[in-house]
Write a protein that holds these residues in place. Structure first.
Motif, mmCIF file in Angstrom:
data_model
loop_
_atom_site.group_PDB
_atom_site.id
_atom_site.type_symbol
_atom_site.label_atom_id
_atom_site.label_comp_id
_atom_site.label_asym_id
_atom_site.label_seq_id
_atom_site.Cartn_x
_atom_site.Cartn_y
_atom_site.Cartn_z
ATOM 1 N N LEU A 116 -30.058 -7.265 -54.871
ATOM 2 C CA LEU A 116 -30.906 -8.411 -54.532
ATOM 3 C C LEU A 116 -30.190 -9.363 -53.573
ATOM 4 O O LEU A 116 -28.972 -9.540 -53.655
ATOM 5 N N LYS A 117 -30.957 -9.995 -52.713
ATOM 6 C CA LYS A 117 -30.444 -11.095 -51.899
ATOM 7 C C LYS A 117 -31.149 -12.358 -52.372
ATOM 8 O O LYS A 117 -32.361 -12.523 -52.202
ATOM 9 N N GLU A 158 -31.260 -16.548 -52.548
ATOM 10 C CA GLU A 158 -30.859 -17.876 -52.085
ATOM 11 C C GLU A 158 -31.176 -18.862 -53.206
ATOM 12 O O GLU A 158 -32.315 -18.950 -53.658
ATOM 13 N N LYS A 172 -35.129 -18.394 -52.498
ATOM 14 C CA LYS A 172 -35.803 -17.207 -51.971
ATOM 15 C C LYS A 172 -35.154 -15.941 -52.542
ATOM 16 O O LYS A 172 -33.947 -15.908 -52.769
ATOM 17 N N VAL A 173 -35.981 -14.912 -52.719
ATOM 18 C CA VAL A 173 -35.487 -13.628 -53.210
ATOM 19 C C VAL A 173 -35.974 -12.512 -52.294
ATOM 20 O O VAL A 173 -37.177 -12.374 -52.059
ATOM 21 N N ASP A 174 -35.029 -11.748 -51.757
ATOM 22 C CA ASP A 174 -35.353 -10.560 -50.975
ATOM 23 C C ASP A 174 -35.045 -9.351 -51.863
ATOM 24 O O ASP A 174 -33.879 -9.047 -52.124
ATOM 25 N N ASP A 175 -36.094 -8.686 -52.345
ATOM 26 C CA ASP A 175 -35.889 -7.571 -53.267
ATOM 27 C C ASP A 175 -36.097 -6.211 -52.614
ATOM 28 O O ASP A 175 -36.206 -5.188 -53.293
ATOM 29 N N SER A 176 -36.144 -6.179 -51.284
ATOM 30 C CA SER A 176 -36.455 -4.926 -50.589
ATOM 31 C C SER A 176 -35.453 -3.828 -50.901
ATOM 32 O O SER A 176 -35.830 -2.658 -51.102
#
Length: 722
Positions: free
Chosen positions: A283-284, A286, A244-248
């Protein structure tokens, strides 16, 4: 439609060594963007007798380089070979990168347009001399026809043809148009080496001025209108994928344009490198780390040591090895070498512009046609729609024999409609390399009357060639993995070499400067020193007694003994170590003098190397390459090791993957032997010479017989054997 797009692939491929007159390639060394390739028109006054030579009406001589320049001096040496037979005016010689084309520019040894294995001069020595000689003959024919005389009455020198009897002269530029109409003669005689004017002279490097004044452009320097920069994060575990990628947070960073998620990597595109890098940090991610997440260096070595106990494929077997090993004084040892990263000064990079019907690439690569074909697959385009602009390489060392960085850049660039330069940080470069394999080399030998009577050698490690060039992997033998083992220089009547293919768990492996001889020269030469001590003999005299059938090696060994002061008294804990090697068709003997203090720290005092590389096209380059190679190899011996923990590379930058400092570099003397033999390879030879000679110097100084690299200073301090 411009000339580049109107030029058919078929017309490109119809040129050749013996008279392709179709193209005047214009691929400027100092251009970040190629100008359109223009079809050759006789009205332009250009003389293009083959794929390598272009002479215009001003006398400007442009030589097209089939090999790439990555600091090894290839452009200058290849130019000298061509210009020698062409009798060109050296002051008017210019060089240009060749475009990707295996048919025209494929290395004669491999059939691929590739630079590696220290064979640029070896492979092209005769083809390029013939190309130059043919062009010279055509120019002479053109002048003779104009004067109404026999070509045999004319001579060429420094870009001019002269009629000796009348004193008339014409410059190559004046003859360009007429020479273009000449029929290329067959079987033109090449020069006798005694008549060489350029070859053998210490020529100034053609690429040096622009590197000094800052005009030289490497792949990382490419700049295009509207270009953006991308930073990339690959999965830290080999074989892992993006989860998963959190690009906020990343998209809020000033200058960030887009986040691109690939199968095993994530990239952030920004207006500049700082924006891309800061966006990547925000970026976060996983990761799905997969089955390799628990693999460690210990697991890899346990696996290799187990594999090395198996019988291997027989690479060479002379005499009766079983009988020879059944008698005499027996010796057994195993030598181990670690993973190594390439760590080129120029980090991995590629600039790509993908359009609906084309893909253009700016990079520095050792294998242009493979980059082109793999980029075409990634872009979903025909190969002839992919243009590769090659630049100078800021170091290659084998890393840029791989196309992976370009493939990733193409996948990223497909997501946008503007050019993207993808740059790996130093950390990404070191932690996602294609590493020099781990090797374990086992030697069993017997001594009779002070000489080796039986020699059994087993190499266990990766078959890089089986992946990189599968047709070259035959009957279970990787010919690179056993290089310098099957052709050890000594007179061993009973001689047996085996190879066990053992691929390391999860870790990608590739060619590293020095390739197969890297590990084999180390193992052979370390064992020879231990055998010399076992036989009660001086290491050089021991070797000489078994080099009677190898006069070139014997000669350099005699000379290095004299030049290094071998046998002269030394202070306590100072030793000299020797290495001889027939690597890359060159014959090299090296002596390292080193001091080891009580806590195991090492001071390199002096290195002497005598080199017989056949005809030295440019002796200055030979010396420079041996010096650089020695430093490169000694650095690896002193500090080089990539280790794995939980599927991750632990080293990340030069603070924990050390390079030798200037103050640590010893005095180096290189003596180049004058020879009339065909040229050998030189770019990697020095790398292989340093580690065993240093290890043998340590052995002489301390009595500690190290059998693994990098050097373990704790063992030296303790005075224990490895």
């Amino acid at each position: 439609m411009n000339a580049r797009n109107s030029l058919s692939r078929r017309s490109l491929l119809t040129g050749g060594l013996a008279g392709g007159f179709l193209l005047a390639f214009h691929l400027p060394l100092r251009a970040a963007i190629n100008e359109p390739v223009q079809p050759l028109d006789n009205t332009q006054g250009k003389f293009a007798p083959n794929a390598f030579i272009r002479i215009d009406e001003t006398g400007r001589t442009v030589l097209i380089m089939p090999q790439v320049e990555m600091g090894q001096g290839t452009y200058t040496s290849i130019s000298a070979v061509l210009a020698e037979e062409l009798d060109a005016d050296w002051s008017k010689v210019e060089v240009q990168h060749a475009p990707p084309n295996d048919k025209l520019y494929g290395n004669p040894t491999f059939g691929l347009q590739v630079t590696g294995n220290s064979n640029s001069i070896r492979a092209w020595w005769l083809p390029l001399r013939k190309a130059g000689a043919t062009a010279r003959a055509m120019l002479v024919q053109a002048a003779a026809a104009q004067w109404g005389v026999e070509p045999a009455s004319c001579s060429a020198s420094k870009g001019e043809v002269a009629h000796d009897a009348s004193g008339r002269k014409l410059g190559y530029g004046e003859l360009a148009l007429a020479a273009q109409a000449q029929t290329p003669p067959k079987d033109v005689a090449i020069k006798d080496p005694k008549d060489f004017v350029l070859i053998g002279q210490p020529l100034k490097r053609l690429d040096t001025p622009d590197k000094v004044n800052g005009k030289a452009l490497y792949g990382i320097d490419a700049i295009l209108p509207g270009m953006k920069i991308a930073a990339i994060a690959n999965c830290p575990v080999f074989g892992g994928k993006v989860g998963k990628v959190d690009d906020s947070a990343a998209t809020k960073v000033a200058g960030v344009r887009k986040v691109v998620v690939l199968d095993d990597a994530v990239a952030v595109i920004g207006d500049h490198m700082w924006a891309a890098k800061k966006g990547l940090e925000a970026l976060k991610i996983e990761w799905n780390e997969g089955s390799n997440a628990e693999i460690s260096t210990k697991d890899i070595w346990d696996d290799l040591r187990k594999a090395s106990q198996k019988d291997g494929a027989i690479a060479r077997s002379d005499g009766d090895i079983a009988k020879a090993l059944a008698s005499g004084d027996k010796f057994e040892a195993a030598y181990e070498l670690p993973f190594l990263a390439h760590a080129s000064m120029e980090p991995i990079n590629a600039t790509v512009h993908v359009k609906p019907d084309s893909c253009e690439i700016w990079t520095g690569t050792q294998i242009m046609t493979r980059v082109q074909s793999e980029a075409a697959k990634a872009a979903g385009l025909p190969v002839d729609k992919v243009i590769v602009n090659n630049h100078l390489l800021g170091g290659g060392f084998g890393r840029k024999l791989e196309p992976d960085m370009v493939v990733a850049a193409v996948k990223i660039a497909k997501q946008v409609d503007y050019p993207v330069k993808v740059v790996w940080t130093r950390e990404e470069d070191i932690q996602h390399d294609v590493y020099r394999p781990v090797y374990r080399d086992q030697i069993t030998a017997s001594l009779v009357d002070g000489k080796v009577s039986g020699w059994k050698y087993k190499v266990a490690g990766s078959a890089v060639l089986a992946r990189w060039l599968p047709p070259a992997f035959q009957k279970g033998i990787d010919i690179d993995a056993v290089d310098a083992a099957v052709d050890a220089p000594y007179d061993f009547a009973n001689f047996h070499v085996e190879y066990v293919r053992a691929e390391p768990l999860s870790v990608p492996t590739g060619f590293w400067r020095g390739v197969g001889p890297n590990n084999n020269v180390f193992a052979v030469e370390c064992a020879m020193d231990e055998l010399a001590r076992k036989a009660g003999k001086d290491p050089i005299e021991f070797r000489k007694s078994m080099l009677t059938k190898n006069p070139r090696m014997l000669a350099v060994l005699d000379q290095v003994a004299e030049k290094s002061g071998w046998g002269q008294p030394l202070p306590p804990r100072v030793g000299r170590g020797v290495c001889v090697q027939p690597s890359f068709a060159s014959f090299i003997a090296t002596v390292v003098e080193a001091e080891i203090d009580d806590i195991g720290e090492i001071t390199l005092r002096r290195v002497t190397s005598v080199v017989d590389t056949g005809i030295a096209v440019n002796p200055d380059t030979v010396k420079a390459q041996i010096e650089g190679g020695l430093i490169f190899g000694l650095t690896a011996a002193l500090y080089g090791e990539i280790t794995i923990d939980k599927g991750r590379v632990q080293q990340s930058n030069f603070h924990d993957y050390r390079m030798m400092r200037i103050n640590e570099t010893p005095k180096i003397e290189v003596i180049v032997v004058k020879s009339g033999e065909a040229p050998g390879g030189i770019g990697e030879a020095g790398v292989n010479a340093g580690p065993p000679a240093l290890r043998n110097a340590i052995y002489a100084a301390t009595g500690v017989a190290l059998r693994r690299l990098p050097i373990d200073r704790k063992l030296l301090a303790a005075g224990k054997k490895a």
